[in-house]
Design a protein around this motif. Structure first.
Motif, PDB file in Angstrom:
ATOM      1  N   SER B 329       0.742  -1.347   0.222  1.00  0.00           N
ATOM      2  CA  SER B 329       0.047   0.131   0.177  1.00  0.00           C
ATOM      3  C   SER B 329       0.697   1.339   0.067  1.00  0.00           C
ATOM      4  O   SER B 329       1.928   1.310   0.791  1.00  0.00           O
ATOM      5  CB  SER B 329      -0.950   0.138   1.245  1.00  0.00           C
ATOM      6  OG  SER B 329      -1.640   1.091   1.154  1.00  0.00           O
ATOM      7  N   GLU B 331       0.879   5.067   0.125  1.00  0.00           N
ATOM      8  CA  GLU B 331      -0.152   6.342   0.693  1.00  0.00           C
ATOM      9  C   GLU B 331       0.822   7.736   1.192  1.00  0.00           C
ATOM     10  O   GLU B 331       2.059   7.514   1.220  1.00  0.00           O
ATOM     11  CB  GLU B 331      -0.667   5.638   2.086  1.00  0.00           C
ATOM     12  CG  GLU B 331      -1.290   4.316   1.630  1.00  0.00           C
ATOM     13  CD  GLU B 331      -1.757   3.918   3.058  1.00  0.00           C
ATOM     14  OE1 GLU B 331      -2.447   4.981   4.118  1.00  0.00           O
ATOM     15  OE2 GLU B 331      -1.901   2.728   3.429  1.00  0.00           O
ATOM     16  N   TYR B 334       2.154   8.672   7.131  1.00  0.00           N
ATOM     17  CA  TYR B 334       3.184   7.657   7.863  1.00  0.00           C
ATOM     18  C   TYR B 334       2.532   6.834   8.611  1.00  0.00           C
ATOM     19  O   TYR B 334       3.293   5.732   9.150  1.00  0.00           O
ATOM     20  CB  TYR B 334       4.179   8.383   8.708  1.00  0.00           C
ATOM     21  CG  TYR B 334       5.190   9.327   7.983  1.00  0.00           C
ATOM     22  CD1 TYR B 334       5.606   8.865   6.648  1.00  0.00           C
ATOM     23  CD2 TYR B 334       5.812  10.448   8.392  1.00  0.00           C
ATOM     24  CE1 TYR B 334       6.658   9.589   5.974  1.00  0.00           C
ATOM     25  CE2 TYR B 334       6.797  11.229   7.770  1.00  0.00           C
ATOM     26  CZ  TYR B 334       7.271  10.869   6.357  1.00  0.00           C
ATOM     27  OH  TYR B 334       7.898  11.655   5.820  1.00  0.00           O
ATOM     28  N   GLY B 336      -0.184   4.802   8.077  1.00  0.00           N
ATOM     29  CA  GLY B 336      -0.760   3.685   7.309  1.00  0.00           C
ATOM     30  C   GLY B 336      -2.094   3.618   7.505  1.00  0.00           C
ATOM     31  O   GLY B 336      -2.682   3.051   8.620  1.00  0.00           O
ATOM     32  N   VAL B 339      -3.501   0.626   3.981  1.00  0.00           N
ATOM     33  CA  VAL B 339      -2.957  -0.485   4.188  1.00  0.00           C
ATOM     34  C   VAL B 339      -3.796  -1.504   5.386  1.00  0.00           C
ATOM     35  O   VAL B 339      -3.912  -2.765   5.036  1.00  0.00           O
ATOM     36  CB  VAL B 339      -1.591  -0.396   4.799  1.00  0.00           C
ATOM     37  CG1 VAL B 339      -1.642   0.212   6.089  1.00  0.00           C
ATOM     38  CG2 VAL B 339      -0.766  -1.805   4.814  1.00  0.00           C
ATOM     39  N   ARG B 340      -4.536  -0.544   6.237  1.00  0.00           N
ATOM     40  CA  ARG B 340      -5.083  -1.561   7.378  1.00  0.00           C
ATOM     41  C   ARG B 340      -6.245  -2.207   6.615  1.00  0.00           C
ATOM     42  O   ARG B 340      -6.759  -3.331   6.792  1.00  0.00           O
ATOM     43  CB  ARG B 340      -5.710  -0.819   8.461  1.00  0.00           C
ATOM     44  CG  ARG B 340      -4.914  -0.414   9.232  1.00  0.00           C
ATOM     45  CD  ARG B 340      -4.947   0.817  10.160  1.00  0.00           C
ATOM     46  NE  ARG B 340      -3.898   1.683  10.499  1.00  0.00           N
ATOM     47  CZ  ARG B 340      -3.295   1.805  11.914  1.00  0.00           C
ATOM     48  NH1 ARG B 340      -3.872   0.802  12.504  1.00  0.00           N
ATOM     49  NH2 ARG B 340      -2.171   2.210  12.158  1.00  0.00           N
ATOM     50  N   PHE B 354       3.547  -1.773   3.650  1.00  0.00           N
ATOM     51  CA  PHE B 354       3.532  -0.388   3.705  1.00  0.00           C
ATOM     52  C   PHE B 354       4.461   0.605   3.092  1.00  0.00           C
ATOM     53  O   PHE B 354       5.696   0.377   3.796  1.00  0.00           O
ATOM     54  CB  PHE B 354       2.759  -0.058   4.847  1.00  0.00           C
ATOM     55  CG  PHE B 354       2.400   1.685   5.067  1.00  0.00           C
ATOM     56  CD1 PHE B 354       1.420   2.209   4.317  1.00  0.00           C
ATOM     57  CD2 PHE B 354       3.380   2.097   5.987  1.00  0.00           C
ATOM     58  CE1 PHE B 354       1.157   3.412   4.697  1.00  0.00           C
ATOM     59  CE2 PHE B 354       3.149   3.614   5.968  1.00  0.00           C
ATOM     60  CZ  PHE B 354       2.169   4.323   5.411  1.00  0.00           C
ATOM     61  N   GLY B 356       4.946   4.676   3.131  1.00  0.00           N
ATOM     62  CA  GLY B 356       4.257   6.169   3.430  1.00  0.00           C
ATOM     63  C   GLY B 356       5.303   7.294   2.774  1.00  0.00           C
ATOM     64  O   GLY B 356       6.431   7.125   3.082  1.00  0.00           O
ATOM     65  N   TRP B 387       9.169   1.969  10.540  1.00  0.00           N
ATOM     66  CA  TRP B 387       7.938   1.600  10.484  1.00  0.00           C
ATOM     67  C   TRP B 387       8.278   0.243  10.406  1.00  0.00           C
ATOM     68  O   TRP B 387       8.859  -0.223   9.571  1.00  0.00           O
ATOM     69  CB  TRP B 387       7.141   1.850   9.354  1.00  0.00           C
ATOM     70  CG  TRP B 387       5.808   1.262   9.078  1.00  0.00           C
ATOM     71  CD1 TRP B 387       5.290   0.412   8.770  1.00  0.00           C
ATOM     72  CD2 TRP B 387       4.613   1.848   9.939  1.00  0.00           C
ATOM     73  NE1 TRP B 387       4.075   0.000   9.043  1.00  0.00           N
ATOM     74  CE2 TRP B 387       3.460   1.056   9.766  1.00  0.00           C
ATOM     75  CE3 TRP B 387       4.401   2.892  10.544  1.00  0.00           C
ATOM     76  CZ2 TRP B 387       2.316   1.336  10.281  1.00  0.00           C
ATOM     77  CZ3 TRP B 387       2.976   3.329  11.148  1.00  0.00           C
ATOM     78  CH2 TRP B 387       2.002   2.505  10.793  1.00  0.00           C
ATOM     79  N   TRP B 390       4.300  -3.207   9.471  1.00  0.00           N
ATOM     80  CA  TRP B 390       4.154  -3.460   7.965  1.00  0.00           C
ATOM     81  C   TRP B 390       5.127  -4.152   7.463  1.00  0.00           C
ATOM     82  O   TRP B 390       5.017  -3.982   5.902  1.00  0.00           O
ATOM     83  CB  TRP B 390       3.280  -2.376   7.463  1.00  0.00           C
ATOM     84  CG  TRP B 390       2.298  -1.668   8.147  1.00  0.00           C
ATOM     85  CD1 TRP B 390       2.190  -0.620   8.578  1.00  0.00           C
ATOM     86  CD2 TRP B 390       1.047  -2.356   8.481  1.00  0.00           C
ATOM     87  NE1 TRP B 390       0.862  -0.331   9.255  1.00  0.00           N
ATOM     88  CE2 TRP B 390       0.108  -1.240   9.308  1.00  0.00           C
ATOM     89  CE3 TRP B 390       0.400  -3.487   8.177  1.00  0.00           C
ATOM     90  CZ2 TRP B 390      -0.996  -1.911   9.781  1.00  0.00           C
ATOM     91  CZ3 TRP B 390      -1.044  -3.815   8.798  1.00  0.00           C
ATOM     92  CH2 TRP B 390      -1.729  -2.980   9.319  1.00  0.00           C
TER      93      TRP B 390
END
Lengths: 278, 390
Positions: B329, B331, B334, B336, B339-340, B354, B356, B387, B390
């Motif tokens: 994902s 995006e 930051y 996320g 993604v969820r 993820f 970001g 991060w 993810w």
């Protein structure tokens, strides 16, 4: 049922679920009387309400079209509605003191500034009574409520030389009056003038709450006690009234039809632009 | 067809006018101010009304009032104004008022940076108000041209579903300049597969029945139908009630008119999805432009990657996540968010990652590096941001 109720109100909602002895019915009836005496039909009026005792008890009582806005923001909804509706339709709103003079005051002031054609009847039970009786923006100083157990200590909108109607006048309202629900035909006449003003009109109408306000402030739920207390504190606009506080009643300001009304203004402006650029 | 070079803000304005919007109320906020400015210039030309409100609360309430009176209405803002819509948006969802709300997302946290793109209100556009028990319709354009067509679509869906429709754009889409084609004849409109329907008026005093049906004309005041609209739990006649049976009926209607007609809303684009790609990139809005470029380049290299570009975000298109794969994902935040939902919707045997960025787009080179690592079975290192989950 009262002939006025039969003519204009919905049988399902009348009598209302207000506490017995509540002054709201007196105030509600005055509004309907004014409508009747002006010869308006159900289709001529769109009735708006807010939240709290005043809003909830009067919502959808009108046989014609109704709306209940978010708390304090029915005036902003009415602004949009005013633009959309034909100019001859009346928007009449019955709202509470917390709705108009608390959470919604910004919107109320801007409706006054724009002079949006609506009639706002502020049914004032001197605080937040439907949530159990907390002090509000017109609760007289010193009186006890559930959230002022030692007495209301804050300055309010109607004491010490302040008058909320004065602020609204400066903001641009074109009709302003105050009568208590206990007053008679003079109050009905004022509401009629308010409705006939093609602009922003507001009638401030304090009414007795026997259940919460009277119990905390006066120590009794006997309706006669708070009715007496109301009478004792009612005077005319020109009188000083009792030392602690007064409901100074009368027509405070009448500049009916003296300023351009907002929806007419915007429509005229748009028509002018279309002419200029077509 | 009128061909021009303009911003997403102008495209949204023209889309709204083509769809029949005749009242816009707004409050200035970067990067959506130009929608208000354009509306103030364009609406009077077509006989419509522009109102500058004292705040965003008022803006959306004025739109509600206009819609209740029978006009098609729109407002536009960015994140700090979108939060103020919570109150009126709840009213509009609950009372089933057709209107269009634009959010040109800028980067947060909170008021963040005014002139930089973000994607922080993905979940907020799903739950923009109190009480739950509703679905929202959220559309996300990724170009100036699509900002135009999605605005027309938003008005169309708002009328059919009798509810507010949210356009979740971002600063790059609204401020960006691109070529824009505006249809001028019904045939051109149809060629773009766009539809415009007029406001209909609900007859009779009764409120809406307990049904998932759409295309019931919305309540319009001023026709002396005896209609009533409120934020309370309504009985079928429109009276306010405290009875829980009616709350069930109300909630059912708000949830299932959207869920059971989801196929009319769901829109997405898929790239290279036919041969069960190993890695699928997911994005919406401006980053999806980079994602699509990166995936096309990767395919040229022979990498087995695909992309899903979401155009409708809510109701979330679970059903398009069919292929067990590695999902990435991409995006503009930051924390996320998208993604969820990808993690929830993806089939068994998939894994989710993820990436970001904030305030700027990812680059094709960055995505290429990530794709290479994921295809090689390596984890991806956090970029710009620590991060791990993810």
């Amino acid at each position: 049922m009262d002939y006025l109720a039969t003519k204009y109100l919905r049988p399902r909602k009348i009598p209302s679920t207000a506490c017995s002895g509540c002054g709201l019915g007196q105030a509600h009836k005055k509004v309907v009387m004014a409508i009747d005496e002006l010869g308006l039909a159900t289709g001529d009026v769109i009735w708006g309400t807010g939240i709290g005792c005043a809003g909830r008890q009067t919502f959808n009582t009108w046989k014609g079209d109704n709306f209940a806005g978010t708390h304090g923001r029915a005036y902003a909804i009415a602004t949009g509605l005013r633009i959309a509706l034909p100019p001859d339709k009346k928007i009449i709103m019955t709202v509470g003191d917390g709705d108009a003079f608390g959470i919604g005051f910004l919107h109320l002031l801007n409706c006054a500034r724009r002079n949006v054609d609506m009639t706002v009847i502020v049914l004032d039970n001197l605080g937040y009574q439907s949530t159990g009786g907390q002090y509000g923006w017109t609760t007289p100083r010193g009186y006890r409520t559930d959230s002022s157990p030692y007495g209301m200590y804050e300055p309010n909108w109607t004491q010490d030389g302040r008058d909320v109607l004065n602020i609204l006048r400066e903001a641009g309202a074109t009709f302003l009056a105050r009568y208590t629900s206990l007053q008679g035909q003079e109050a009905v006449e004022a509401i009629k003038k308010a409705i006939l003003n093609k602009g922003f009109s507001l009638v401030h109408m304090p009414y007795p709450c026997v259940t919460n306000f009277a119990e905390r402030a006066l120590g009794t739920r006997k309706p006669v006690e708070i009715y007496k207390w109301f009478m004792e504190h009612t005077c005319s606009m020109h009188e000083k009234g009792p030392a602690d506080f007064a409901f100074r009643t009368g027509i405070y300001y009448d500049a009916s039809n003296s300023r351009p009304e907002f929806a007419e203004l915007v429509k005229g402006w748009v028509a002018d632009i279309q002419r200029r650029y077509s | 067809m009128r061909r021009t070079l303009d911003t997403g803000n102008a495209a949204i304005t023209e889309g709204a006018i083509l769809a029949g919007c005749s009242l816009f109320a707004g409050y200035p906020i970067t990067p959506a101010t130009e929608i208000a400015e354009n509306m103030s210039r364009r609406l009077p030309q077509v006989g419509g009304y522009y109102v500058q409100a004292e705040d965003e609360l008022t803006a959306l309430h004025i739109c509600i009032g206009g819609s209740l009176g029978g006009l098609k209405t729109m407002t536009a803002t960015s994140g700090p104004g979108f939060i103020l819509y919570a109150d009126p948006l709840g009213w509009a969802l609950g009372s089933e008022i057709p209107l269009v709300v634009v959010n040109a997302q800028r980067v947060g946290p909170v008021s963040g940076i005014t002139g930089a793109p973000g994607q922080g209100e993905f979940y907020m556009s799903r739950y923009p108000t109190q009480g739950g028990n509703y679905e929202t319709i959220v559309l996300a354009p990724n170009s100036v041209q699509e900002a135009f067509s999605i605005t027309v679509e938003a008005f169309y869906l708002a009328e059919r579903f009798r509810m507010p429709v949210i356009i979740l754009a971002d600063q790059l889409v609204t401020d960006g300049w691109e070529s824009l084609s505006i249809p001028e004849t019904p045939a051109e409109l149809e060629a773009m597969r766009l539809k415009v329907i007029p406001r209909r008026v609900k007859e009779g005093p009764e409120f809406y029945p307990c049904t998932d049906a759409i295309d019931i004309p919305p309540v319009v005041l001023g026709h002396n139908t005896g209609a009533a609209c409120s934020d309370w739990t309504p009985t079928p006649e429109g009276y306010d009630t405290e009875e829980v049976d009616f709350q069930h009926q109300h909630a059912y209607r708000l949830i299932y008119k959207v869920r059971n007609n989801k196929d009319l809303i769901t829109r997405y684009e898929s790239y290279f999805m036919d041969d069960n790609p190993e890695l699928i990139l997911v994005a919406y809005g401006s980053p999806s432009r980079v994602v699509v470029s990166a995936v096309k380049q990767a395919r040229e290299k022979g990498w087995k990657v695909g992309a899903l570009r979401l155009i409708s975000l809510w109701p979330f298109p679970d059903e398009i996540f069919k292929v067990p794969a590695k999902y990435l994902s991409v995006e503009l935040n930051y924390d996320g968010q998208l993604v969820r939902e990808v993690q929830r919707a993806m089939p068994a045997g998939s894994e989710v990652h993820f990436f970001g960025k904030c305030g700027e787009l990812p680059t094709v080179a960055e995505l290429e590096e990530l794709m290479q690592a994921l295809l090689a079975g390596k984890g991806i290192k956090a970029r710009n941001w620590e991060w791990e989950a993810w």
